[in-house]
Design an enzyme around this catalytic site. Structure first.
Site, PDB file in Angstrom:
ATOM      1  CE1 TYR A 156      33.611  47.111  39.520  1.00 39.27           C
ATOM      2  CE2 TYR A 156      32.654  49.078  40.523  1.00 39.27           C
ATOM      3  CZ  TYR A 156      33.715  48.442  39.906  1.00 39.27           C
ATOM      4  OH  TYR A 156      34.883  49.124  39.671  1.00 39.27           O
ATOM      5  CB  SER A 188      35.610  50.663  42.780  1.00 40.63           C
ATOM      6  OG  SER A 188      34.664  51.624  42.360  1.00 40.63           O
TER       7      SER A 188
HETATM    8  P1  NAP Z   1      38.533  48.580  31.081  1.00 44.67           P
HETATM    9  O1  NAP Z   1      38.864  49.869  30.416  1.00 44.67           O
HETATM   10  O2  NAP Z   1      37.229  47.915  30.803  1.00 44.67           O
HETATM   11  O3  NAP Z   1      39.755  47.564  30.784  1.00 44.67           O
HETATM   12  C1  NAP Z   1      39.584  46.250  31.061  1.00 44.67           C
HETATM   13  C2  NAP Z   1      40.918  45.504  30.984  1.00 44.67           C
HETATM   14  O4  NAP Z   1      40.766  44.324  31.772  1.00 44.67           O
HETATM   15  C3  NAP Z   1      41.248  45.050  29.583  1.00 44.67           C
HETATM   16  O5  NAP Z   1      42.647  44.929  29.490  1.00 44.67           O
HETATM   17  C4  NAP Z   1      40.563  43.684  29.521  1.00 44.67           C
HETATM   18  O6  NAP Z   1      41.145  42.797  28.569  1.00 44.67           O
HETATM   19  C5  NAP Z   1      40.855  43.182  30.930  1.00 44.67           C
HETATM   20  N1  NAP Z   1      39.917  42.194  31.409  1.00 44.67           N
HETATM   21  C6  NAP Z   1      38.574  42.231  31.481  1.00 44.67           C
HETATM   22  N2  NAP Z   1      38.095  41.097  32.012  1.00 44.67           N
HETATM   23  C7  NAP Z   1      39.177  40.324  32.289  1.00 44.67           C
HETATM   24  C8  NAP Z   1      39.339  39.020  32.816  1.00 44.67           C
HETATM   25  N3  NAP Z   1      38.284  38.277  33.175  1.00 44.67           N
HETATM   26  N4  NAP Z   1      40.603  38.536  32.936  1.00 44.67           N
HETATM   27  C9  NAP Z   1      41.681  39.261  32.557  1.00 44.67           C
HETATM   28  N5  NAP Z   1      41.579  40.501  32.048  1.00 44.67           N
HETATM   29  C10 NAP Z   1      40.335  41.016  31.907  1.00 44.67           C
HETATM   30  O7  NAP Z   1      38.571  48.730  32.673  1.00 44.67           O
HETATM   31  P2  NAP Z   1      39.146  49.917  33.584  1.00 44.67           P
HETATM   32  O8  NAP Z   1      38.118  50.985  33.664  1.00 44.67           O
HETATM   33  O9  NAP Z   1      40.528  50.249  33.216  1.00 44.67           O
HETATM   34  O10 NAP Z   1      39.119  49.191  35.004  1.00 44.67           O
HETATM   35  C11 NAP Z   1      40.260  48.577  35.557  1.00 44.67           C
HETATM   36  C12 NAP Z   1      39.989  48.321  37.034  1.00 44.67           C
HETATM   37  O11 NAP Z   1      39.684  49.557  37.679  1.00 44.67           O
HETATM   38  C13 NAP Z   1      38.812  47.383  37.319  1.00 44.67           C
HETATM   39  O12 NAP Z   1      39.113  46.561  38.409  1.00 44.67           O
HETATM   40  C14 NAP Z   1      37.702  48.347  37.677  1.00 44.67           C
HETATM   41  O13 NAP Z   1      36.728  47.754  38.499  1.00 44.67           O
HETATM   42  C15 NAP Z   1      38.483  49.426  38.394  1.00 44.67           C
HETATM   43  N6  NAP Z   1      37.792  50.715  38.462  1.00 44.67           N
HETATM   44  C16 NAP Z   1      37.497  51.403  37.319  1.00 44.67           C
HETATM   45  C17 NAP Z   1      36.830  52.622  37.425  1.00 44.67           C
HETATM   46  C18 NAP Z   1      36.445  53.441  36.231  1.00 44.67           C
HETATM   47  O14 NAP Z   1      35.644  54.398  36.381  1.00 44.67           O
HETATM   48  N7  NAP Z   1      36.956  53.150  35.041  1.00 44.67           N
HETATM   49  C19 NAP Z   1      36.483  53.117  38.686  1.00 44.67           C
HETATM   50  C20 NAP Z   1      36.808  52.382  39.812  1.00 44.67           C
HETATM   51  C21 NAP Z   1      37.470  51.182  39.690  1.00 44.67           C
HETATM   52  P3  NAP Z   1      40.517  42.693  27.059  1.00 44.67           P
HETATM   53  O15 NAP Z   1      40.957  43.944  26.356  1.00 44.67           O
HETATM   54  O16 NAP Z   1      41.120  41.456  26.503  1.00 44.67           O
HETATM   55  O17 NAP Z   1      39.046  42.638  27.238  1.00 44.67           O
END
Ligand code: NAP
Length: 251
Positions: free
Chosen positions: A160, A146
């Site tokens: 985080y 991130s």
């Molecule tokens: P998201 O929309 O909240 O999606 C979360 C996904 O991860 C869902 O498939 C969820 O499954 C799964 N998940 C959550 N906790 C889990 C666990 N303990 N074990 C296995 N699966 C789990 O998240 P996102 O925004 O796409 O983020 C994905 C990655 O990108 C993360 O590592 C996050 O830190 C990183 N990131 C995101 C952003 C942003 O702005 N969105 C920015 C920088 C980095 P369920 O549907 O079953 O809950």
């Protein structure tokens, strides 16, 4: 080997950035293992969508905060596809906005268990299957870091940010450790991406509130992150390892 035969596993692959990686991976011809934690309906819907488009996918439940779940997730991929070629360490969580002096040990332990320990254990299982040292045919790993790793996320979630700093360092170290074993390891650092993660951290309006302060005056999309991930997984990135690619719109 053609990508048509290759297998991709994405943790947290059912929603957000992970789902975009699964869709784009399926389009590139990978067979896709879609991991999710609890929302089976979302995972099943994505698998249905990939199959309807002519691809091959299956959903596998597993919490990356649990070593037992991680082991059974990788075993499910072994049973279903019999191989693993590329792996994306995507599952990650944020927590409620808080200052450091308000953070409990339980919060910090959960954050580090899912974001750091889970990612390292998953990479361990991927390396066991991919490394030529263990009889594997090589492969590629992309860790999702991130922009917070660099910015620190003050007044928001420094814990985080620190967990993602660990992912950056882990990426560099593992890349060098397995460089001679046919495995490339890279990371992508997304900026503010429009997904559900902000709502799950109690800030559903985060994108709307922050977007005017961003260099491009907009958040990124999950698809824009997925493009970078697929590049790093592909043979087009054959000399790229230990790299950390910002996909943050200049943030
Ligand atoms: P998201 O929309 O909240 O999606 C979360 C996904 O991860 C869902 O498939 C969820 O499954 C799964 N998940 C959550 N906790 C889990 C666990 N303990 N074990 C296995 N699966 C789990 O998240 P996102 O925004 O796409 O983020 C994905 C990655 O990108 C993360 O590592 C996050 O830190 C990183 N990131 C995101 C952003 C942003 O702005 N969105 C920015 C920088 C980095 P369920 O549907 O079953 O809950």
């Amino acid at each position: 080997m053609s990508e048509a035969q290759k297998v991709l596993l994405v943790t947290g692959g059912s929603r957000g950035i992970g789902a975009a990686v699964c869709r784009l991976g399926a389009k590139a011809g990978y067979r896709v293992a879609v991991n999710y934690a609890s929302n089976k309906a979302a995972a099943d819907a994505l698998v249905g969508e990939i199959k309807a488009a002519g691809g091959d996918a299956f959903a596998v439940k597993g919490d990356v905060g649990s070593e037992a779940d991680i082991l059974s997730m990788f075993e499910a991929v072994d049973r279903t596809y019999g191989r693993l070629d590329v792996f994306v360490n995507n599952a990650g969580i944020v927590d409620a906005k808080a200052r450091v002096e308000e953070m409990s040990a339980a919060r910090l332990e959960r954050m580090m268990r899912i974001n750091v320990v889970g990612s390292i254990l998953c990479a361990r299982e991927a390396v066991k299957r991919m490394s030529t040292r263990h009889g594997g045919k090589g492969g590629a790993i992309v860790n999702i870091s991130s922009a917070a790793a660099v910015l620190g996320a003050p007044d928001n979630y420094v814990d985080y940010a620190a967990s993602k700093g660990a992912i950056d360092t882990f990426t560099i170290g593992l890349a060098r450790e397995v460089a001679l074993e046919g495995i490339r390891v890279n990371a992508v650092r997304p900026g503010i991406i429009d997904t559900d993660i902000h709502a799950s951290g109690g800030q559903p309006d985060r994108v709307a509130l922050i977007q005017d302060t961003l260099p491009m005056k907009r958040a990124g999309t999950a698809d824009e992150v997925a493009g970078a991930v697929l590049y790093l997984l592909s043979d087009a990135a054959s000399y790229t390892t230990g790299a950390i690619l910002n996909v943050s719109g200049g943030r």
